[in-house]
Design a protein around this motif. Sequence first.
Motif, PDB file in Angstrom:
ATOM      1  N   ASP A  27       6.362  31.543 -18.379  1.00  0.00           N
ATOM      2  CA  ASP A  27       7.045  32.631 -19.085  1.00  0.00           C
ATOM      3  C   ASP A  27       8.553  32.591 -18.877  1.00  0.00           C
ATOM      4  OD1 ASP A  27       4.425  35.026 -18.396  1.00  0.00           O
ATOM      5  OD2 ASP A  27       4.681  33.644 -20.081  1.00  0.00           O
ATOM      6  N   HIS A  28       8.981  31.876 -17.874  1.00  0.00           N
ATOM      7  CA  HIS A  28      10.400  31.855 -17.513  1.00  0.00           C
ATOM      8  C   HIS A  28      10.840  30.410 -17.311  1.00  0.00           C
ATOM      9  CE1 HIS A  28      10.070  36.170 -16.979  1.00  0.00           C
ATOM     10  NE2 HIS A  28       8.968  35.931 -16.294  1.00  0.00           N
ATOM     11  N   PRO A  29      10.985  29.672 -18.373  1.00  0.00           N
ATOM     12  CA  PRO A  29      11.266  28.233 -18.250  1.00  0.00           C
ATOM     13  C   PRO A  29      12.586  27.983 -17.545  1.00  0.00           C
ATOM     14  CG  PRO A  29      11.634  28.994 -20.493  1.00  0.00           C
ATOM     15  CD  PRO A  29      10.976  30.115 -19.770  1.00  0.00           C
ATOM     16  N   PRO A  30      12.666  26.897 -16.748  1.00  0.00           N
ATOM     17  CA  PRO A  30      13.911  26.584 -16.059  1.00  0.00           C
ATOM     18  C   PRO A  30      14.924  25.960 -16.998  1.00  0.00           C
ATOM     19  CG  PRO A  30      12.289  24.897 -15.585  1.00  0.00           C
ATOM     20  CD  PRO A  30      11.578  25.959 -16.406  1.00  0.00           C
ATOM     21  N   LEU A 493      27.972  20.070   2.701  1.00  0.00           N
ATOM     22  CA  LEU A 493      27.039  20.826   1.886  1.00  0.00           C
ATOM     23  C   LEU A 493      25.743  20.039   1.723  1.00  0.00           C
ATOM     24  CD1 LEU A 493      29.455  22.004  -0.955  1.00  0.00           C
ATOM     25  CD2 LEU A 493      28.616  23.374   0.962  1.00  0.00           C
ATOM     26  N   MET A 494      24.642  20.753   1.692  1.00  0.00           N
ATOM     27  CA  MET A 494      23.364  20.113   1.432  1.00  0.00           C
ATOM     28  C   MET A 494      23.267  19.716  -0.046  1.00  0.00           C
ATOM     29  SD  MET A 494      20.870  22.761   3.481  1.00  0.00           S
ATOM     30  CE  MET A 494      19.376  21.853   3.043  1.00  0.00           C
ATOM     31  N   PRO A 495      22.388  18.809  -0.405  1.00  0.00           N
ATOM     32  CA  PRO A 495      22.106  18.614  -1.829  1.00  0.00           C
ATOM     33  C   PRO A 495      21.688  19.934  -2.457  1.00  0.00           C
ATOM     34  CG  PRO A 495      21.099  16.872  -0.519  1.00  0.00           C
ATOM     35  CD  PRO A 495      21.617  17.883   0.453  1.00  0.00           C
ATOM     36  N   ALA A 496      22.241  20.266  -3.601  1.00  0.00           N
ATOM     37  CA  ALA A 496      22.038  21.596  -4.194  1.00  0.00           C
ATOM     38  C   ALA A 496      20.592  21.860  -4.587  1.00  0.00           C
ATOM     39  CB  ALA A 496      22.940  21.759  -5.411  1.00  0.00           C
ATOM     40  N   GLU A 497      19.894  20.838  -5.054  1.00  0.00           N
ATOM     41  CA  GLU A 497      18.511  20.992  -5.516  1.00  0.00           C
ATOM     42  C   GLU A 497      18.347  22.259  -6.356  1.00  0.00           C
ATOM     43  OE1 GLU A 497      15.995  20.816  -2.103  1.00  0.00           O
ATOM     44  OE2 GLU A 497      16.431  18.697  -1.684  1.00  0.00           O
ATOM     45  N   PRO A 498      19.033  22.334  -7.487  1.00  0.00           N
ATOM     46  CA  PRO A 498      19.047  23.580  -8.275  1.00  0.00           C
ATOM     47  C   PRO A 498      17.666  23.967  -8.779  1.00  0.00           C
ATOM     48  CG  PRO A 498      19.998  21.757  -9.527  1.00  0.00           C
ATOM     49  CD  PRO A 498      19.830  21.258  -8.130  1.00  0.00           C
ATOM     50  N   ARG A 499      17.384  25.280  -8.659  1.00  0.00           N
ATOM     51  CA  ARG A 499      16.169  25.875  -9.204  1.00  0.00           C
ATOM     52  C   ARG A 499      16.588  27.003 -10.126  1.00  0.00           C
ATOM     53  NH1 ARG A 499      17.462  25.159  -4.087  1.00  0.00           N
ATOM     54  NH2 ARG A 499      16.450  27.017  -3.160  1.00  0.00           N
ATOM     55  N   SER A 500      15.852  27.191 -11.207  1.00  0.00           N
ATOM     56  CA  SER A 500      16.256  28.240 -12.157  1.00  0.00           C
ATOM     57  C   SER A 500      15.053  28.772 -12.921  1.00  0.00           C
ATOM     58  CB  SER A 500      17.294  27.692 -13.145  1.00  0.00           C
ATOM     59  OG  SER A 500      16.691  26.761 -14.033  1.00  0.00           O
ATOM     60  N   ARG A 501      15.263  29.913 -13.567  1.00  0.00           N
ATOM     61  CA  ARG A 501      14.274  30.462 -14.493  1.00  0.00           C
ATOM     62  C   ARG A 501      15.018  31.362 -15.475  1.00  0.00           C
ATOM     63  NH1 ARG A 501      11.357  33.529  -9.605  1.00  0.00           N
ATOM     64  NH2 ARG A 501      12.966  35.046  -9.071  1.00  0.00           N
ATOM     65  N   ARG A 502      14.543  31.335 -16.706  1.00  0.00           N
ATOM     66  CA  ARG A 502      15.191  32.144 -17.741  1.00  0.00           C
ATOM     67  C   ARG A 502      14.710  33.590 -17.631  1.00  0.00           C
ATOM     68  NH1 ARG A 502      14.966  30.039 -23.802  1.00  0.00           N
ATOM     69  NH2 ARG A 502      12.768  30.636 -23.576  1.00  0.00           N
ATOM     70  N   ILE A 503      15.673  34.520 -17.680  1.00  0.00           N
ATOM     71  CA  ILE A 503      15.321  35.934 -17.567  1.00  0.00           C
ATOM     72  C   ILE A 503      15.912  36.764 -18.701  1.00  0.00           C
ATOM     73  CG2 ILE A 503      14.984  35.889 -15.066  1.00  0.00           C
ATOM     74  CD1 ILE A 503      17.822  37.104 -14.826  1.00  0.00           C
ATOM     75  N   PHE A 504      16.851  36.198 -19.471  1.00  0.00           N
ATOM     76  CA  PHE A 504      17.410  36.883 -20.638  1.00  0.00           C
ATOM     77  C   PHE A 504      17.300  35.972 -21.853  1.00  0.00           C
ATOM     78  CE2 PHE A 504      19.907  38.985 -17.246  1.00  0.00           C
ATOM     79  CZ  PHE A 504      19.726  40.314 -17.599  1.00  0.00           C
TER      80      PHE A 504
END
Length: 775
Positions: A27-30, A493-504
């Motif tokens: 429901d909240h694609p990255p 800095l550590m590797p960012a390893e971005p995580r995300s989800r769509r909320i709007f």
Amino acid sequence: MCRCYRAFVFVALSLAFLPSNHIAADDHPPLAGTQPLTATGDIASQMVDGVDRFLLRKLEESVAKRADHWNRDMTSPAAYMESIEPNRQRLAHILGVRDDRIAFAGPQLLASTEQPALIGQGRGFRIFAIRWPSIGQLHGEGLLLVPETGKVIADIVAVPDADQSPEQLVGLAPGIPAASQYPRRLAESGCRVIVPTVINREMQRRAPPGQNGRANLTHREYIYRAAFELGRHVIGYELQKTLACVDWFAGQAGDQPATIGVVGYGEGGMLALYAGALDQRIDGVCVSGYFGSRQSCWNEPLDRNVFGLLEQFGDAEVGSMLASRVLVVDSTAGPEISLPSQGGGPADMKWHTTAAIRSERQRLFDMVEGLTLESGAPAAGKFAINVDAAAAFCDARILQTFFELLGLPPEAISNADHPVEARAPAPDPAARMTRQVAEMDDHNQQLLHESPFVRREFLQELDLSSLEAYTESVEAYRDIFRHEVIGHFDQPLMPAEPRSRRIFDEKAWAGYEVMLNVFPDVFAYGILCLPKGLKPNEKRPVVVCQHGLEGRPLDVVTGNHRAYHDFAAKLAQRGFITFAPQNIYIFRDRFRTLQRKANPLKKTLFSIMVPQHQQIVNWLKSHPNVDPDRIAFYGLSYGGKSAMRIPPLVTDYCLSICSADFNEWVLKNASTRENFSYIWTGEYEIFEWDLGSTFNYFEMAALICPRPFMVERGHFDGVGEDQWVAHEFAKVRHLYQARLGIGDRAEIEWFVGPHTINGKGTFNFLHQHLDWPQP
């Protein structure tokens, strides 16, 4: 109201504390190029908890790292003292012992036609009320105990705890058992003794003259707040008074041999230990109710907060500075202090465990192992650190040990408890305390008055002959700001390893929660708003939109908050990419305690937030639609504070806008005259070490220069007053326009309004300098 996914209230708010089954990844694609964000619960709370773990770990690691700052030469006592001189100078600096003391022939006897100076009589000694100068207009006040007959065998400064009066300590007033009246016992043995008044922890509601009280602060914290901002300290002021007594004792002795010592309990024990470390004329120190581990110093009263203390110094390191002189430690329990959170810094100080004292003692002996005296005896033989608590602090047994190590007859210390006799009314302790506090307050205000001239001298090396010369010369100041003011964790800095989800999913833009790794237990988090219709590899400017105190990313995106007015969303509607980070100044005492844990490490809240923002910018620059040369910062309130501190160090920000915060910042933090001062408020974390001598807001703006810089100021914003905002900005404008010829890059917008985003002149400023067309 924004049109969001149905699960929006569960996910985007991060406030509902609901289980993960309410948040389905499909429901909240990255965002493309990121992994799904599956975090649940209150992410801001998790961020603060993670930073807390990180700082606690750093506090523990500091013990082993202190050795890197010492280069002890063990070949002789003289070589040893010379080798630790840089450490001694550093300790004096962070304690605020900077000002020249005033020479004086002798203490002033406090007497009048109604009140004699002689106020008491003991067994073989007399007690006088005295006063003596220290620095500026500061005086010590207290009691002088003088033997009636015979030669003075030693001169001693006997320092009480903060909540003990000199009269109590000598037995002229009730409150301290006879067994612990160490100044009396020392005077009976033939010592001349000065007992200074120490600022106490009486709590009062503080406010400018003529107004009702606000924050409930101890006397000590009240003095600490302004002093800390000005590179001084209530500890330093009291050390100056103590060392002024040493000056007099040494001057009286001249070329003749003399024995000078400092003895103290609780706060007095701390002052005795520091005094001995700083002044080699002191032959011996006796510390009672203080020595132990400082790893939990963040739980002690705020007035003990010393910026960068644990970088080089624990009690063992301070004690090692007395090597070849006498150090006696009485481990009888010291004061336990609990202070409420009523605007001042809370405290819950407990006495050290026996194991902690034993560990600190062992560290001290390990540091001086191998150093021998001229006699061939080990220097550690001058140390006596008792880990077993006695029935009474600083009793005859401890003083006998002190005398023996000083080469004085221990039998001179009597085990008997002889009463003292009052000969006249003692000084009014409340009136004396009022005078002492007022003198320190006035001294702080004088330092504040002089601080612009100190900062002008500080900037002498800034080369204004050309823009190129300026850009090169400002880097040295950026380095000072990074390491000496903000504080820098020297780790990658550590590797960012971005995580995300769509909320709007709005008509003009889509919004994503994003989380990035920064350090172990530390992450960055925020909301990315992407305009719709972006073409592949089309480059857009970015505005990082920063919330204020107790805020959240959502506040600047939706809900029409009275201060933010959805400015991140409105800028996204104009075609800018925006990112709204979560900063760590949320949850009141929870985040303020982070500052308490950071400061002893020579770090601040911004030591965490700067790398968080660096990681955010690094990640934004990797986005295919972001122009890496057009990333701007725009923050309100505490976000405005961020606008003054983060872009100077995250130079990838191509411009900065400070909204609802820009000020004569040192004045705002140190004035006990101005109504808008932080002295009166509950933001006890806000005070930053020595800005008075280094970086006010003009000097911070100078680190942003030559990048564009703007101030957004509402006439009715209570954070400051127009004349002071204009005063400070005039210096910024002069730098940009008059000295560097780039006046179009520095602006201020005045508007009729309160503490809020106005979004007119600032939006135009963004369009102009980010080269993005108006809608």
